[in-house]
Design an enzyme around this catalytic site. Structure first.
Site, PDB file in Angstrom:
ATOM      1  N   ALA A  63      -4.891  14.612   7.261  1.00 15.93           N
ATOM      2  CA  ALA A  63      -4.454  13.283   6.828  1.00 15.93           C
ATOM      3  C   ALA A  63      -2.987  13.372   6.424  1.00 15.93           C
ATOM      4  O   ALA A  63      -2.485  14.452   6.136  1.00 15.93           O
ATOM      5  CB  ALA A  63      -5.298  12.847   5.632  1.00 15.93           C
ATOM      6  N   GLY A 102      -8.329  16.562   8.100  1.00 18.24           N
ATOM      7  CA  GLY A 102      -8.682  15.448   8.978  1.00 18.24           C
ATOM      8  C   GLY A 102      -8.614  15.848  10.455  1.00 18.24           C
ATOM      9  O   GLY A 102      -9.359  15.316  11.287  1.00 18.24           O
ATOM     10  N   GLU A 105     -11.700  17.426  11.248  1.00 21.14           N
ATOM     11  CA  GLU A 105     -12.749  16.396  11.276  1.00 21.14           C
ATOM     12  C   GLU A 105     -12.702  15.588  12.575  1.00 21.14           C
ATOM     13  O   GLU A 105     -13.743  15.168  13.082  1.00 21.14           O
ATOM     14  CB  GLU A 105     -12.604  15.490  10.042  1.00 21.14           C
ATOM     15  N   GLU A 125      -8.706  21.023   2.311  1.00 25.64           N
ATOM     16  CA  GLU A 125      -8.608  19.949   1.308  1.00 25.64           C
ATOM     17  C   GLU A 125      -8.705  20.460  -0.122  1.00 25.64           C
ATOM     18  O   GLU A 125      -8.049  19.933  -1.019  1.00 25.64           O
ATOM     19  CB  GLU A 125      -9.688  18.887   1.561  1.00 25.64           C
TER      20      GLU A 125
HETATM   21  N1  3HC Z   1       0.844  15.230   5.585  1.00 28.30           N
HETATM   22  C1  3HC Z   1       2.149  14.938   5.439  1.00 28.30           C
HETATM   23  N2  3HC Z   1       3.151  15.822   5.617  1.00 28.30           N
HETATM   24  C2  3HC Z   1       2.794  17.076   5.969  1.00 28.30           C
HETATM   25  C3  3HC Z   1       1.449  17.458   6.144  1.00 28.30           C
HETATM   26  C4  3HC Z   1       0.442  16.474   5.939  1.00 28.30           C
HETATM   27  N3  3HC Z   1      -0.846  16.739   6.102  1.00 28.30           N
HETATM   28  N4  3HC Z   1       1.421  18.750   6.493  1.00 28.30           N
HETATM   29  C5  3HC Z   1       2.691  19.166   6.540  1.00 28.30           C
HETATM   30  N5  3HC Z   1       3.526  18.169   6.216  1.00 28.30           N
HETATM   31  C6  3HC Z   1       4.997  18.197   6.195  1.00 28.30           C
HETATM   32  C7  3HC Z   1       5.518  19.163   5.142  1.00 28.30           C
HETATM   33  O1  3HC Z   1       5.645  18.528   3.894  1.00 28.30           O
HETATM   34  C8  3HC Z   1       6.863  19.565   5.719  1.00 28.30           C
HETATM   35  O2  3HC Z   1       7.763  18.539   5.435  1.00 28.30           O
HETATM   36  P1  3HC Z   1       9.305  18.869   5.168  1.00 28.30           P
HETATM   37  O3  3HC Z   1       9.800  19.524   6.424  1.00 28.30           O
HETATM   38  O4  3HC Z   1       9.898  17.543   4.896  1.00 28.30           O
HETATM   39  O5  3HC Z   1       9.338  19.800   3.988  1.00 28.30           O
HETATM   40  C9  3HC Z   1       6.611  19.553   7.223  1.00 28.30           C
HETATM   41  O6  3HC Z   1       5.438  18.748   7.426  1.00 28.30           O
HETATM   42  C10 3HC Z   1       6.355  20.928   7.813  1.00 28.30           C
HETATM   43  O7  3HC Z   1       5.345  21.567   7.044  1.00 28.30           O
HETATM   44  P2  3HC Z   1       5.446  23.111   6.646  1.00 28.30           P
HETATM   45  O8  3HC Z   1       6.808  23.412   6.140  1.00 28.30           O
HETATM   46  O9  3HC Z   1       4.295  23.378   5.771  1.00 28.30           O
HETATM   47  O10 3HC Z   1       5.284  23.782   8.079  1.00 28.30           O
HETATM   48  P3  3HC Z   1       4.534  25.121   8.475  1.00 28.30           P
HETATM   49  O11 3HC Z   1       4.749  25.279   9.928  1.00 28.30           O
HETATM   50  O12 3HC Z   1       4.919  26.217   7.544  1.00 28.30           O
HETATM   51  O13 3HC Z   1       2.976  24.840   8.222  1.00 28.30           O
HETATM   52  C11 3HC Z   1       0.928  23.601   8.328  1.00 28.30           C
HETATM   53  C12 3HC Z   1       2.304  23.876   8.979  1.00 28.30           C
HETATM   54  C13 3HC Z   1       0.062  24.862   8.371  1.00 28.30           C
HETATM   55  C14 3HC Z   1       0.267  22.492   9.075  1.00 28.30           C
HETATM   56  C15 3HC Z   1       1.147  23.219   6.848  1.00 28.30           C
HETATM   57  O14 3HC Z   1       2.115  22.191   6.792  1.00 28.30           O
HETATM   58  C16 3HC Z   1      -0.058  22.729   6.116  1.00 28.30           C
HETATM   59  O15 3HC Z   1      -0.863  23.521   5.677  1.00 28.30           O
HETATM   60  N6  3HC Z   1      -0.200  21.386   5.964  1.00 28.30           N
HETATM   61  C17 3HC Z   1      -1.217  20.786   5.163  1.00 28.30           C
HETATM   62  C18 3HC Z   1      -2.530  20.774   5.855  1.00 28.30           C
HETATM   63  C19 3HC Z   1      -3.560  20.091   5.000  1.00 28.30           C
HETATM   64  O16 3HC Z   1      -3.672  20.320   3.819  1.00 28.30           O
HETATM   65  N7  3HC Z   1      -4.359  19.222   5.614  1.00 28.30           N
HETATM   66  C20 3HC Z   1      -5.381  18.531   4.938  1.00 28.30           C
HETATM   67  C21 3HC Z   1      -4.849  17.220   4.459  1.00 28.30           C
HETATM   68  S1  3HC Z   1      -6.044  16.357   3.471  1.00 28.30           S
HETATM   69  C22 3HC Z   1      -7.066  15.655   4.598  1.00 28.30           C
HETATM   70  O17 3HC Z   1      -6.937  15.883   5.763  1.00 28.30           O
HETATM   71  C23 3HC Z   1      -8.098  14.734   4.036  1.00 28.30           C
HETATM   72  C24 3HC Z   1      -9.092  14.365   5.078  1.00 28.30           C
HETATM   73  O18 3HC Z   1     -10.252  15.121   4.867  1.00 28.30           O
HETATM   74  C25 3HC Z   1      -9.447  12.921   5.033  1.00 28.30           C
END
Ligand code: 3HC
Length: 679
Positions: A63, A102, A105, A125
């Site tokens: 998400a 997400g 999912e 998450e």
């Molecule tokens: N939403 C919004 N922005 C995100 C994001 C997300 N899910 N994931 C990454 N970003 C942004 C980061 O803030 C960063 O922004 P910036 O360049 O402005 O600082 C940019 O994308 C690049 O991210 P990273 O620097 O972390 O890049 P990496 O290549 O090192 O890592 C990644 C990539 C492994 C995908 C890592 O970004 C990550 O772990 N992201 C989060 C994943 C996550 O937690 N997903 C679950 C979200 S909650 C959800 O999905 C709820 C659902 O169940 C309904």
């Protein structure tokens, strides 16, 4: 804004493609586009199967976290996914990069999942203080079983495509460079067959047959999840997947998800997610600053710190030359490094070949000249300005021009150290935390003259060796130790006024720290820096040492320890403290845990405010990153500055005043203006 979702046909297969850099987060435009294209594909008789894939570096990474906490904008992810899963046309997720949250999912709602070998899949998450909110906790256990689902949903670490295939989460691994064509061929092979739906699968019955698996899993994770709300909710949701109908289970998941989403822990952990990424950026150092190649690193000192620092680079495949003054110290140091690696291998976290590969990159030496061609040299000798200056003067003579010289000092003036060289622009602090091969934090100390390319290089290097970096200006103790100091002062003052030392440790433990200052004192040894004269008693520590209470290693320090190193408060220590306080003329009184908590933590916030005011930290969230990664400040409170924002700066000011403690101008100004540290 261009539409992030497009589609094209490959014969009877519709390929839906997302292009939403950088990580294909499932923001509103992506969800709307997905819904539109999938509905169109399902309605089109010419389309017999659908493939969903992403452009760029990754499949949907989850998400869009920036949308959290704002009013929801339709369409929701679950409604789009439910309609897709219900269809009779096979839908295939084509996964590369990381299918997270997400994104995982979306893949679970598809009928099939194919992935390239390098792909990773996970439900992270919990790391944002949440659980999956688009039926991940209900589809995954049905598809792979509760036992296999638990570590994914509760632990949050992603797994490889191969592992995912072994538990039944991925149906096929396809070639690394031909994902779309392979996925289309896979989809084509499924046309006309009945589709499998994760929501209808029954593997979750393992948890019904053996309900103990949930308690056993919880117990196995007890230390890791202490204090966190989300992991317990995640276990509850996976359990519900076996006990409830799919529709009821989804409802349960939603309830748990919403409760977490509106709670303080998730807000704190989402703050931390962005804080860690912000800390990596230096305001006046552009992202495209040319970097200095680091192909070889030198380390001065093969003690615990030097050895631990060296291991970071060796593990990342960077050759290290490590220097000591005496052969026996060098042998001891390299021996310890080898033993540490071998222990990691014994625990199955490293192969024997990897141990040899890492140790093969290490060159021990007694000769400074062998550091000449290093690109970076890190000094890790003991904390003494004269010694450090001598080392830096020597390094400046022997190490090639253009190489970076770093000090691992935890306290000393990096600008003064730099004056010992003719290259102050190439000098900075790299403050590692012990054990340096394990602890995540790297405090990078920017000197007055440190060049921008030097800073940018070291920031990038930190990422390469798996550290979380934060930049500090030059001030005594930098960000971390500078804020530790008022906490330690208060801990010492409190016991002199009559507080139980174990109450002080317990207050910090209850707050979420892994350990309190007196437990820490016992672990490190109360005799560190002791003058060894039992008749000279100037501090409580002197008094403890005079009685042989040297800490855990002696079986007694502040606490008494049993064979299993369990601590119990000691009457002898209590008497030693009371005697000492009497000698110093300090009256004793009962002190409540509330007072202890306020006096330990509020002065830290006050020091953090001063650090910000002086520009020693770039932003409040950098301070949070330092304390969470270097000192065990509980992640679920978001770090000291976010925590202060949560309880209100006015509360902090009032607390400090109540206890007669100083309030900095900056903190007072912010509190008076009703502002927060973090915007
Ligand atoms: N939403 C919004 N922005 C995100 C994001 C997300 N899910 N994931 C990454 N970003 C942004 C980061 O803030 C960063 O922004 P910036 O360049 O402005 O600082 C940019 O994308 C690049 O991210 P990273 O620097 O972390 O890049 P990496 O290549 O090192 O890592 C990644 C990539 C492994 C995908 C890592 O970004 C990550 O772990 N992201 C989060 C994943 C996550 O937690 N997903 C679950 C979200 S909650 C959800 O999905 C709820 C659902 O169940 C309904």
């Amino acid at each position: 804004m261009t539409d992030p979702i497009s589609s094209h046909r490959d014969g009877e297969v519709l390929v839906v493609v997302s292009n939403n850099p950088p990580v294909n987060a499932l923001g509103q435009a992506v969800r709307a586009g997905l819904k539109r294209e999938i509905e169109a594909g399902l309605a089109d008789d010419g389309v017999k199967a659908i493939v969903i894939r992403c452009d760029g570096r990754t499949f949907f990474a989850g998400a869009d976290i920036t949308e959290f906490g704002k009013p929801p904008q339709g369409p929701s992810l679950p409604e789009t996914l439910d309609a897709m899963e219900a269809s009779d046309k096979p839908v295939v997720a084509a996964i590369h990069g990381t299918a997270l949250g997400g994104g995982c999912e979306v893949a679970l709602a598809c009928h099939y999942r194919v992935a390239v070998p390098s792909a990773k899949i996970g439900l992270p998450e919990v790391k944002l203080g949440l659980i999956p909110g688009a039926a991940g906790t209900q589809r995954l256990p049905r598809l792979v079983g509760a036992e296999a689902a638990l570590p994914l949903v509760v632990g949050g670490d992603p797994i490889s495509a191969k592992k995912a295939q072994s538990i039944g989460l991925v149906d096929a691994i396809v070639s690394e460079d031909n994902l779309e064509a392979d996925a289309v061929a896979f989809a084509r092979s499924k046309i006309g067959q009945p589709v499998p739906r994760a929501s209808e699968d029954t593997k979750n019955q393992d948890g019904v047959r053996d309900p103990d698996i949930f308690d056993k899993f919880r117990a196995s994770q007890a230390r890791k999840i202490r204090g966190f709300d989300a992991p317990n909710a995640a276990i509850e949701a996976v359990k519900a997947a076996g006990e409830l109908s799919y529709a009821e289970g989804v409802k349960k998941e939603r309830e748990l998800f919403m409760k977490l989403m509106t709670g303080t822990q998730s807000a704190a952990m989402r703050h931390y997610f962005f804080a860690e990424r912000a800390a990596n950026k230096i305001d006046d150092v552009p992202g495209d600053t040319p970097l200095i190649p680091i192909n070889k690193v030198g380390i001065i000192g093969a003690g615990t710190m030097g050895g631990g620092i060296a291991m970071n680079f060796l593990s990342a495949g960077i050759p290290v030359t490590i220097l000591e003054m005496q052969q026996d110290a060098l042998d001891r140091g390299t021996g310890t490094m080898r033993r540490n690696y071998e222990n990691t291998a014994k625990r199955g976290r490293m192969t024997d070949e990897a141990v040899e590969k890492a140790m093969g990159l290490l060159s021990p030496t007694l000769n400074y000249d062998e550091l000449a061609d290093c690109d970076l040299v890190i000094e890790a000798v003991y904390e003494n300005m004269d010694v450090k200056k001598q080392v830096f003067a020597r390094l400046d003579e022997v190490v090639k021009q253009g190489a970076i010289l770093a000090s691992n000092t935890s306290y000393l003036d990096v600008d003064e150290i730099a004056t010992a060289t003719r290259r102050p622009g190439y000098v900075l602090g790299m403050h590692f935390f012990s054990p340096a091969n394990v602890m995540k934090l790297l405090e990078i100390v920017r000197g007055k003259e440190t060049r921008k390319d030097v800073l940018a290089t070291v920031m990038q290097l930190a990422k390469k060796i798996g550290k979380v970096a934060a930049v500090s200006g030059v001030c005594p103790g930098f960000i971390g130790n500078r804020m530790l100091s008022p906490r330690q002062q208060q801990a010492n003052a409190l016991i002199m006024e009559g507080a139980n030392y174990w109450d002080i440790d317990d207050v910090l433990l209850e707050f979420g720290f892994p350990m309190g200052p007196f437990q820490m004192g016992d672990l490190a040894g109360t005799d560190i820096g002791w003058h060894r004269d039992p008749s000279k008693i100037e501090t409580i520590r002197d008094a403890l040492c005079a009685k042989g209470r040297f800490g855990q290693k002696a079986g007694k320090g502040y606490y008494d320890y049993d064979e299993a190193r369990n601590r119990t408060p000691s009457e002898e220590t209590k008497a030693i403290i009371a005697d000492f306080a009497k000698k110093e003329g300090k009256p004793q009184r009962e002190i409540s845990k509330d007072e202890i908590r306020e006096r330990l933590l509020y002065p830290m916030v006050n020091e953090g405010a001063k650090i910000l005011d002086e520009g020693m930290a770039q932003r409040a969230s950098d301070i949070d990153v330092v304390w969470i990664n270097g000192y065990g400040w509980p992640l679920y409170t978001g770090g000291p500055m976010f925590w202060a924002d949560t309880i209100g700066l006015k509360t902090v000011v009032e607390g400090l005043e109540k206890h007669g403690l100083p309030v900095s101008d900056y903190l007072r100004r912010k509190a008076d203006a009703g502002e927060k540290f973090n915007r």
